[in-house]
Design a protein around this motif. Structure first.
Motif, PDB file in Angstrom:
ATOM      1  N   SER A   3       0.819  -4.572  -9.168  1.00 27.72           N
ATOM      2  CA  SER A   3       1.004  -5.014  -7.788  1.00 27.72           C
ATOM      3  C   SER A   3       0.198  -6.275  -7.524  1.00 27.72           C
ATOM      4  CB  SER A   3       0.532  -3.930  -6.815  1.00 27.72           C
ATOM      5  OG  SER A   3       1.365  -2.824  -6.876  1.00 27.72           O
ATOM      6  N   GLU A   4       0.775  -7.172  -6.752  1.00 31.01           N
ATOM      7  CA  GLU A   4       0.043  -8.351  -6.321  1.00 31.01           C
ATOM      8  C   GLU A   4      -0.690  -8.011  -5.033  1.00 31.01           C
ATOM      9  OE1 GLU A   4       2.357 -11.944  -6.179  1.00 31.01           O
ATOM     10  OE2 GLU A   4       3.493 -11.329  -7.941  1.00 31.01           O
ATOM     11  N   ILE A   5      -1.843  -8.635  -4.844  1.00 30.65           N
ATOM     12  CA  ILE A   5      -2.664  -8.409  -3.656  1.00 30.65           C
ATOM     13  C   ILE A   5      -2.348  -9.501  -2.638  1.00 30.65           C
ATOM     14  CG2 ILE A   5      -5.016  -8.159  -2.775  1.00 30.65           C
ATOM     15  CD1 ILE A   5      -4.156  -6.058  -4.909  1.00 30.65           C
ATOM     16  N   VAL A   6      -2.251  -9.099  -1.377  1.00 36.51           N
ATOM     17  CA  VAL A   6      -2.035 -10.050  -0.290  1.00 36.51           C
ATOM     18  C   VAL A   6      -2.971  -9.707   0.859  1.00 36.51           C
ATOM     19  CG1 VAL A   6       0.385 -10.547  -0.826  1.00 36.51           C
ATOM     20  CG2 VAL A   6      -0.172  -8.665   0.711  1.00 36.51           C
ATOM     21  N   ILE A   7      -3.191 -10.711   1.701  1.00 38.47           N
ATOM     22  CA  ILE A   7      -3.880 -10.508   2.968  1.00 38.47           C
ATOM     23  C   ILE A   7      -2.821 -10.710   4.041  1.00 38.47           C
ATOM     24  CG2 ILE A   7      -5.651 -11.354   4.552  1.00 38.47           C
ATOM     25  CD1 ILE A   7      -7.130 -12.392   2.010  1.00 38.47           C
ATOM     26  N   TRP A  56      -8.202 -11.131  18.944  1.00 39.75           N
ATOM     27  CA  TRP A  56      -8.912 -10.665  17.757  1.00 39.75           C
ATOM     28  C   TRP A  56      -7.914 -10.719  16.605  1.00 39.75           C
ATOM     29  CZ3 TRP A  56      -9.853  -9.235  22.596  1.00 39.75           C
ATOM     30  CH2 TRP A  56     -11.170  -9.083  23.007  1.00 39.75           C
ATOM     31  N   ARG A  57      -8.345 -11.241  15.461  1.00 38.96           N
ATOM     32  CA  ARG A  57      -7.497 -11.284  14.266  1.00 38.96           C
ATOM     33  C   ARG A  57      -7.823 -10.086  13.390  1.00 38.96           C
ATOM     34  NH1 ARG A  57      -8.828 -15.895  12.411  1.00 38.96           N
ATOM     35  NH2 ARG A  57      -7.082 -16.993  13.346  1.00 38.96           N
ATOM     36  N   ILE A  58      -6.790  -9.421  12.931  1.00 38.93           N
ATOM     37  CA  ILE A  58      -6.936  -8.309  11.990  1.00 38.93           C
ATOM     38  C   ILE A  58      -6.371  -8.775  10.656  1.00 38.93           C
ATOM     39  CG2 ILE A  58      -6.418  -5.884  11.513  1.00 38.93           C
ATOM     40  CD1 ILE A  58      -5.547  -5.896  14.632  1.00 38.93           C
ATOM     41  N   SER A  59      -7.180  -8.684   9.609  1.00 38.47           N
ATOM     42  CA  SER A  59      -6.764  -9.066   8.259  1.00 38.47           C
ATOM     43  C   SER A  59      -6.739  -7.818   7.391  1.00 38.47           C
ATOM     44  CB  SER A  59      -7.736 -10.092   7.664  1.00 38.47           C
ATOM     45  OG  SER A  59      -7.761 -11.256   8.437  1.00 38.47           O
ATOM     46  N   TYR A  60      -5.570  -7.502   6.887  1.00 33.82           N
ATOM     47  CA  TYR A  60      -5.385  -6.328   6.032  1.00 33.82           C
ATOM     48  C   TYR A  60      -5.368  -6.756   4.570  1.00 33.82           C
ATOM     49  CZ  TYR A  60      -3.421  -4.351  10.356  1.00 33.82           C
ATOM     50  OH  TYR A  60      -3.221  -3.933  11.647  1.00 33.82           O
ATOM     51  N   LYS A  61      -6.072  -6.013   3.715  1.00 35.44           N
ATOM     52  CA  LYS A  61      -5.995  -6.229   2.272  1.00 35.44           C
ATOM     53  C   LYS A  61      -5.086  -5.138   1.730  1.00 35.44           C
ATOM     54  CE  LYS A  61      -9.518  -8.825   3.273  1.00 35.44           C
ATOM     55  NZ  LYS A  61     -10.074  -8.802   4.608  1.00 35.44           N
ATOM     56  N   THR A  62      -3.971  -5.547   1.131  1.00 36.51           N
ATOM     57  CA  THR A  62      -2.991  -4.583   0.661  1.00 36.51           C
ATOM     58  C   THR A  62      -2.235  -5.154  -0.532  1.00 36.51           C
ATOM     59  OG1 THR A  62      -1.257  -3.059   1.420  1.00 36.51           O
ATOM     60  CG2 THR A  62      -1.128  -5.341   2.229  1.00 36.51           C
ATOM     61  N   THR A  63      -1.210  -4.452  -0.962  1.00 39.08           N
ATOM     62  CA  THR A  63      -0.397  -4.897  -2.092  1.00 39.08           C
ATOM     63  C   THR A  63       0.999  -5.275  -1.607  1.00 39.08           C
ATOM     64  OG1 THR A  63       0.453  -2.674  -2.560  1.00 39.08           O
ATOM     65  CG2 THR A  63      -1.603  -3.312  -3.666  1.00 39.08           C
ATOM     66  N   THR A  64       1.679  -6.066  -2.416  1.00 34.06           N
ATOM     67  CA  THR A  64       3.052  -6.435  -2.075  1.00 34.06           C
ATOM     68  C   THR A  64       3.942  -5.190  -2.006  1.00 34.06           C
ATOM     69  OG1 THR A  64       3.459  -6.932  -4.410  1.00 34.06           O
ATOM     70  CG2 THR A  64       2.942  -8.788  -2.970  1.00 34.06           C
ATOM     71  N   ASP A  65       3.612  -4.151  -2.769  1.00 31.45           N
ATOM     72  CA  ASP A  65       4.383  -2.905  -2.727  1.00 31.45           C
ATOM     73  C   ASP A  65       4.290  -2.232  -1.357  1.00 31.45           C
ATOM     74  OD1 ASP A  65       4.973  -3.295  -5.391  1.00 31.45           O
ATOM     75  OD2 ASP A  65       3.557  -1.792  -6.123  1.00 31.45           O
ATOM     76  N   ARG A  66       3.129  -2.283  -0.738  1.00 33.63           N
ATOM     77  CA  ARG A  66       2.897  -1.607   0.548  1.00 33.63           C
ATOM     78  C   ARG A  66       3.209  -2.489   1.754  1.00 33.63           C
ATOM     79  NH1 ARG A  66       3.134   3.273   0.931  1.00 33.63           N
ATOM     80  NH2 ARG A  66       1.281   3.744   2.152  1.00 33.63           N
ATOM     81  N   LEU A  67       3.396  -3.783   1.510  1.00 34.63           N
ATOM     82  CA  LEU A  67       3.560  -4.742   2.598  1.00 34.63           C
ATOM     83  C   LEU A  67       4.727  -4.425   3.546  1.00 34.63           C
ATOM     84  CD1 LEU A  67       2.245  -7.250   3.764  1.00 34.63           C
ATOM     85  CD2 LEU A  67       3.701  -8.622   2.261  1.00 34.63           C
ATOM     86  N   ALA A 106      -2.536   2.683  -2.224  1.00 32.97           N
ATOM     87  CA  ALA A 106      -1.429   3.458  -2.799  1.00 32.97           C
ATOM     88  C   ALA A 106      -1.231   4.749  -2.012  1.00 32.97           C
ATOM     89  CB  ALA A 106      -1.718   3.776  -4.267  1.00 32.97           C
ATOM     90  N   PRO A 107       0.015   5.197  -1.889  1.00 31.54           N
ATOM     91  CA  PRO A 107       0.245   6.484  -1.218  1.00 31.54           C
ATOM     92  C   PRO A 107      -0.468   7.591  -1.969  1.00 31.54           C
ATOM     93  CG  PRO A 107       2.323   5.347  -1.670  1.00 31.54           C
ATOM     94  CD  PRO A 107       1.238   4.590  -2.371  1.00 31.54           C
ATOM     95  N   GLN A 108      -1.000   8.552  -1.231  1.00 38.10           N
ATOM     96  CA  GLN A 108      -1.675   9.686  -1.842  1.00 38.10           C
ATOM     97  C   GLN A 108      -0.666  10.600  -2.502  1.00 38.10           C
ATOM     98  OE1 GLN A 108      -4.819   8.751  -2.194  1.00 38.10           O
ATOM     99  NE2 GLN A 108      -5.533  10.760  -1.599  1.00 38.10           N
ATOM    100  N   GLN A 109      -0.978  11.028  -3.705  1.00 36.68           N
ATOM    101  CA  GLN A 109      -0.133  12.002  -4.393  1.00 36.68           C
ATOM    102  C   GLN A 109      -0.531  13.391  -3.888  1.00 36.68           C
ATOM    103  OE1 GLN A 109       2.288  11.073  -6.454  1.00 36.68           O
ATOM    104  NE2 GLN A 109       1.708   8.943  -6.137  1.00 36.68           N
ATOM    105  N   SER A 110       0.453  14.163  -3.509  1.00 41.85           N
ATOM    106  CA  SER A 110       0.108  15.509  -3.044  1.00 41.85           C
ATOM    107  C   SER A 110      -0.144  16.412  -4.247  1.00 41.85           C
ATOM    108  CB  SER A 110       1.242  16.086  -2.191  1.00 41.85           C
ATOM    109  OG  SER A 110       2.449  16.076  -2.910  1.00 41.85           O
ATOM    110  N   ALA A 111      -1.174  17.240  -4.109  1.00 39.11           N
ATOM    111  CA  ALA A 111      -1.524  18.178  -5.194  1.00 39.11           C
ATOM    112  C   ALA A 111      -0.479  19.279  -5.242  1.00 39.11           C
ATOM    113  CB  ALA A 111      -2.910  18.756  -4.939  1.00 39.11           C
TER     114      ALA A 111
END
Length: 112
Positions: A3-7, A56-67, A106-111
């Motif tokens: 995954s690539e990282i984006v802000i 107010w600016r909100i900057s999220y650190k996430t992946t292109t998959d979750r974007l 990443a989404p949590q994997q359910s046990a």
């Protein structure tokens, strides 16, 4: 594929709402973290007039998959008719930090 990282960034004119948008995205694992900048003055065109507002600016650190999911979530929760939504590519960073962003957004994997 890695995954690539984006802000991803948005702005809002209410500090409490900024906190809700930041915390909710992290709680839902749409972003590894979110930073809220100190209030600043925004000057912009809106409906044929120049407006001035404190935001107010909100900057999220996430992946292109979750974007896409993060963008949809912010759009649903945001109070603006047309919220700011921009993304900035992260071209470099420490491997440990970038791996942390991938893991924590990443989404949590359910046990089971």
């Amino acid at each position: 594929m890695v995954s690539e990282i984006v802000i991803a960034q948005t702005t809002i004119d209410d500090e409490e709402q900024a906190k809700v948008l930041a915390r909710g995205a992290v709680e839902n694992r749409l972003a590894a973290c979110a930073h809220i900048d100190q209030p600043f003055t925004a000057v912009y065109w809106w409906k044929n007039a120049i407006e001035t507002a404190q935001e107010w600016r909100i900057s999220y650190k996430t992946t292109t998959d979750r974007l896409p999911e993060l963008e949809a979530w912010v759009s649903e929760k945001h109070s603006y008719e047309v919220p700011e939504w921009i993304t900035l590519p992260v071209t470099r960073g420490s491997e440990a930090y970038l791996a942390w962003v991938v893991d924590e957004s990443a989404p949590q994997q359910s046990a089971g």
